[in-house]
Design a protein around this motif. Structure first.
Motif, PDB file in Angstrom:
ATOM      1  N   TYR A   5       0.855  -1.180   0.000  1.00 40.91           N
ATOM      2  CA  TYR A   5       0.000   0.000   0.000  1.00 40.91           C
ATOM      3  C   TYR A   5       0.894   1.234   0.000  1.00 40.91           C
ATOM      4  CZ  TYR A   5      -3.395  -3.454   1.621  1.00 40.91           C
ATOM      5  OH  TYR A   5      -4.198  -4.556   1.726  1.00 40.91           O
ATOM      6  N   LYS A   6       0.282   2.397  -0.174  1.00 44.52           N
ATOM      7  CA  LYS A   6       1.033   3.643  -0.052  1.00 44.52           C
ATOM      8  C   LYS A   6       1.457   3.806   1.394  1.00 44.52           C
ATOM      9  CE  LYS A   6      -2.321   6.148  -1.557  1.00 44.52           C
ATOM     10  NZ  LYS A   6      -3.192   7.286  -1.831  1.00 44.52           N
ATOM     11  N   ASN A   7       2.684   4.222   1.610  1.00 39.85           N
ATOM     12  CA  ASN A   7       3.152   4.537   2.961  1.00 39.85           C
ATOM     13  C   ASN A   7       2.741   5.972   3.245  1.00 39.85           C
ATOM     14  OD1 ASN A   7       4.564   5.300   5.237  1.00 39.85           O
ATOM     15  ND2 ASN A   7       6.424   4.204   4.673  1.00 39.85           N
ATOM     16  N   LEU A   8       1.738   6.145   4.073  1.00 43.25           N
ATOM     17  CA  LEU A   8       1.187   7.475   4.338  1.00 43.25           C
ATOM     18  C   LEU A   8       2.146   8.389   5.080  1.00 43.25           C
ATOM     19  CD1 LEU A   8      -2.517   6.615   5.208  1.00 43.25           C
ATOM     20  CD2 LEU A   8      -1.512   7.247   3.012  1.00 43.25           C
ATOM     21  N   LEU A   9       3.139   7.821   5.719  1.00 46.25           N
ATOM     22  CA  LEU A   9       4.127   8.633   6.424  1.00 46.25           C
ATOM     23  C   LEU A   9       4.984   9.420   5.422  1.00 46.25           C
ATOM     24  CD1 LEU A   9       4.665   9.041   9.405  1.00 46.25           C
ATOM     25  CD2 LEU A   9       6.485   7.357   9.256  1.00 46.25           C
ATOM     26  N   GLU A  10       5.127   8.897   4.224  1.00 42.92           N
ATOM     27  CA  GLU A  10       5.913   9.593   3.196  1.00 42.92           C
ATOM     28  C   GLU A  10       5.284  10.917   2.791  1.00 42.92           C
ATOM     29  OE1 GLU A  10       6.513   6.920  -0.074  1.00 42.92           O
ATOM     30  OE2 GLU A  10       7.657   5.512   1.152  1.00 42.92           O
ATOM     31  N   TYR A  11       3.975  11.052   3.001  1.00 46.91           N
ATOM     32  CA  TYR A  11       3.276  12.272   2.608  1.00 46.91           C
ATOM     33  C   TYR A  11       3.205  13.289   3.744  1.00 46.91           C
ATOM     34  CZ  TYR A  11       1.970   9.201  -1.173  1.00 46.91           C
ATOM     35  OH  TYR A  11       2.020   8.331  -2.233  1.00 46.91           O
ATOM     36  N   PRO A  29       7.448  -1.195   8.338  1.00 48.82           N
ATOM     37  CA  PRO A  29       7.090  -1.207   6.917  1.00 48.82           C
ATOM     38  C   PRO A  29       5.595  -0.913   6.749  1.00 48.82           C
ATOM     39  CG  PRO A  29       7.348  -3.450   7.714  1.00 48.82           C
ATOM     40  CD  PRO A  29       7.719  -2.529   8.852  1.00 48.82           C
ATOM     41  N   LEU A  30       5.236   0.351   6.870  1.00 51.94           N
ATOM     42  CA  LEU A  30       3.829   0.744   6.836  1.00 51.94           C
ATOM     43  C   LEU A  30       3.144   0.352   5.534  1.00 51.94           C
ATOM     44  CD1 LEU A  30       3.999   4.259   8.530  1.00 51.94           C
ATOM     45  CD2 LEU A  30       3.112   2.139   9.500  1.00 51.94           C
ATOM     46  N   ASN A  31       3.909   0.239   4.462  1.00 53.61           N
ATOM     47  CA  ASN A  31       3.298  -0.096   3.173  1.00 53.61           C
ATOM     48  C   ASN A  31       2.721  -1.519   3.159  1.00 53.61           C
ATOM     49  OD1 ASN A  31       5.996  -1.047   3.270  1.00 53.61           O
ATOM     50  ND2 ASN A  31       5.998  -1.298   1.046  1.00 53.61           N
ATOM     51  N   HIS A  32       2.927  -2.297   4.219  1.00 53.34           N
ATOM     52  CA  HIS A  32       2.314  -3.623   4.328  1.00 53.34           C
ATOM     53  C   HIS A  32       0.916  -3.562   4.941  1.00 53.34           C
ATOM     54  CE1 HIS A  32       6.636  -4.968   4.170  1.00 53.34           C
ATOM     55  NE2 HIS A  32       6.077  -5.651   3.200  1.00 53.34           N
ATOM     56  N   TYR A  33       0.504  -2.371   5.370  1.00 51.95           N
ATOM     57  CA  TYR A  33      -0.776  -2.226   6.057  1.00 51.95           C
ATOM     58  C   TYR A  33      -1.691  -1.296   5.270  1.00 51.95           C
ATOM     59  CZ  TYR A  33       1.962  -4.273   9.777  1.00 51.95           C
ATOM     60  OH  TYR A  33       2.766  -5.102  10.496  1.00 51.95           O
ATOM     61  N   PRO A  34      -2.993  -1.595   5.247  1.00 50.23           N
ATOM     62  CA  PRO A  34      -3.942  -0.720   4.542  1.00 50.23           C
ATOM     63  C   PRO A  34      -3.915   0.703   5.098  1.00 50.23           C
ATOM     64  CG  PRO A  34      -5.009  -2.767   5.233  1.00 50.23           C
ATOM     65  CD  PRO A  34      -3.640  -2.750   5.855  1.00 50.23           C
ATOM     66  N   GLU A  35      -4.340   1.631   4.280  1.00 51.74           N
ATOM     67  CA  GLU A  35      -4.288   3.045   4.649  1.00 51.74           C
ATOM     68  C   GLU A  35      -5.088   3.346   5.912  1.00 51.74           C
ATOM     69  OE1 GLU A  35      -4.629   1.990   1.488  1.00 51.74           O
ATOM     70  OE2 GLU A  35      -2.899   2.879   0.497  1.00 51.74           O
ATOM     71  N   ASN A  36      -6.234   2.679   6.110  1.00 51.16           N
ATOM     72  CA  ASN A  36      -7.015   2.968   7.317  1.00 51.16           C
ATOM     73  C   ASN A  36      -6.262   2.545   8.582  1.00 51.16           C
ATOM     74  OD1 ASN A  36      -7.367   0.203   6.784  1.00 51.16           O
ATOM     75  ND2 ASN A  36      -9.442   0.180   7.575  1.00 51.16           N
ATOM     76  N   VAL A  37      -5.480   1.481   8.517  1.00 54.52           N
ATOM     77  CA  VAL A  37      -4.669   1.058   9.659  1.00 54.52           C
ATOM     78  C   VAL A  37      -3.555   2.074   9.893  1.00 54.52           C
ATOM     79  CG1 VAL A  37      -3.111  -0.731  10.530  1.00 54.52           C
ATOM     80  CG2 VAL A  37      -5.202  -1.382   9.326  1.00 54.52           C
TER      81      VAL A  37
END
Length: 168
Positions: A5-11, A29-37
């Motif tokens: 998934y998109k890593n929301l921390l990058e934004y 590795p946040l990109n392994h978790y859905p955006e809502n998580v």
């Protein structure tokens, strides 16, 4: 299955954050978790985490995380499928759903403790410790303590089998 998934921390503008150098989220590795998580962990659970300079470790208030999960559920008007009781008012049904979420969190901690008991006993003790903190009554707390003692005893037994320096 491993999704990316998109890593929301990058934004986020982390360069302005005073915790950037020690931020534990940057190591996950946040990109392994859905955006809502990710959104929940980055924004909602933030008050539950704090950094202790003395130990140079992050700590979490599990009660606060549980409270945030229930509050998130409430604010998004979610309903627990399978927990509906038709005779309850909406307010009472929502409280029933909140209580069910609390129970599920504890059940998942129990499952995690059992699943890690043999392969990673220290982690199993951590899961039982979280369960102890969230225990809703005396017997549940005692059960968690006994489970931790049992795992500690198993660690001692395994250690004496594998270590030639331990004398019985």
């Amino acid at each position: 299955m491993n999704f990316n998934y998109k890593n929301l921390l990058e934004y986020r503008d982390c360069n302005k954050c005073e915790s950037r150098a020690i931020c534990f989220l940057r190591r996950i590795p946040l990109n392994h978790y859905p955006e809502n998580v990710q959104n929940f962990v980055i924004f909602r659970a933030k008050p539950a985490f704090n950094y202790w300079d003395s130990t140079r470790q992050w700590h979490a208030s599990y009660q606060e995380i549980q409270r945030q999960v229930v509050q998130y559920f409430d604010s998004n008007h979610c309903e627990l499928v399978g927990n509906e009781v038709r005779i309850l008012t909406n307010t009472v049904q929502r409280e029933s759903d909140r209580q069910r979420i609390r129970e599920l969190v504890k059940q998942y901690l129990d499952m995690a403790a059992k699943a890690t008991e043999d392969k990673d006993p220290e982690l199993s003790i951590v899961f039982d410790g979280i369960g102890l903190i969230l225990a809703s009554d005396y017997l549940e707390a005692i059960g968690k303590i006994f489970s931790m003692f049992k795992t500690i005893e198993q660690i001692k037994i395994d250690h004496t089998k594998n270590c030639s320096l331990v004398f019985s």
